[in-house]
Design a protein around this motif. Sequence first.
Motif, short mmCIF file in Angstrom:
data_model
loop_
_atom_site.label_atom_id
_atom_site.label_comp_id
_atom_site.label_asym_id
_atom_site.label_seq_id
_atom_site.Cartn_x
_atom_site.Cartn_y
_atom_site.Cartn_z
N UNK A 162 -4.48 -8.96 2.30
CA UNK A 162 -5.17 -8.47 1.38
C UNK A 162 -6.56 -8.25 1.69
N UNK A 163 -6.85 -6.92 1.24
CA UNK A 163 -8.14 -6.48 1.69
C UNK A 163 -9.23 -7.26 1.04
N UNK A 164 -9.15 -7.89 -0.12
CA UNK A 164 -10.24 -8.60 -0.76
C UNK A 164 -10.81 -9.77 -0.17
N UNK A 165 -9.94 -10.49 0.70
CA UNK A 165 -9.95 -11.56 1.56
C UNK A 165 -10.97 -11.28 2.66
N UNK A 166 -11.37 -10.13 3.17
CA UNK A 166 -12.14 -9.80 3.95
C UNK A 166 -13.43 -9.19 3.49
N UNK A 167 -13.86 -9.03 2.22
CA UNK A 167 -14.95 -8.88 1.82
C UNK A 167 -16.22 -9.67 2.22
N UNK A 168 -15.91 -10.98 2.44
CA UNK A 168 -17.19 -12.04 2.60
C UNK A 168 -16.35 -13.08 3.88
N UNK A 169 -16.04 -12.72 5.00
CA UNK A 169 -15.36 -13.60 5.78
C UNK A 169 -16.44 -14.42 6.56
N UNK A 170 -16.21 -15.66 6.97
CA UNK A 170 -16.94 -16.56 7.63
C UNK A 170 -16.76 -16.24 9.13
N UNK A 171 -15.38 -15.81 9.30
CA UNK A 171 -14.76 -15.38 10.69
C UNK A 171 -13.22 -14.69 10.53
N UNK A 172 -13.20 -13.89 11.34
CA UNK A 172 -11.90 -13.32 11.52
C UNK A 172 -11.40 -13.45 12.90
N UNK A 173 -10.07 -13.81 12.94
CA UNK A 173 -9.49 -13.94 13.95
C UNK A 173 -8.10 -13.02 14.18
N UNK A 174 -7.89 -12.07 14.67
CA UNK A 174 -7.12 -11.17 14.98
C UNK A 174 -6.28 -11.35 16.28
N UNK A 175 -4.72 -11.57 15.96
CA UNK A 175 -3.84 -11.76 17.13
C UNK A 175 -3.90 -10.53 18.00
N UNK A 235 -6.16 0.03 16.01
CA UNK A 235 -6.09 1.45 15.25
C UNK A 235 -5.65 0.99 13.77
N UNK A 236 -5.21 -0.43 13.61
CA UNK A 236 -4.71 -0.52 12.40
C UNK A 236 -5.61 -0.47 11.10
N UNK A 237 -5.31 0.11 10.07
CA UNK A 237 -6.47 0.54 9.01
C UNK A 237 -7.48 -0.71 8.67
N UNK A 238 -6.87 -1.92 8.40
CA UNK A 238 -7.79 -3.01 8.11
C UNK A 238 -8.65 -3.07 9.26
N UNK A 239 -8.37 -3.21 10.44
CA UNK A 239 -9.21 -3.58 11.66
C UNK A 239 -10.34 -2.41 11.62
#
Length: 55
Positions: free
Chosen positions: A28-41, A47-51
Amino acid sequence: MTTFLKKAQKKIELLENRGITFELGDHNDDLLDFPDAVYISPNIPRTTDFVKKDL
């Protein structure tokens, strides 16, 4: 249920009980609006759109 799935479920419940918001699978793009941290596998292409959009 396999031992792996039981362990995974326990870890998911632990995160939820600690108030940690996370998503598995679709995002969900909204989850990434104000993250404390993001961990991507490591297997998620940069090149993925949300990244590209959010990071």
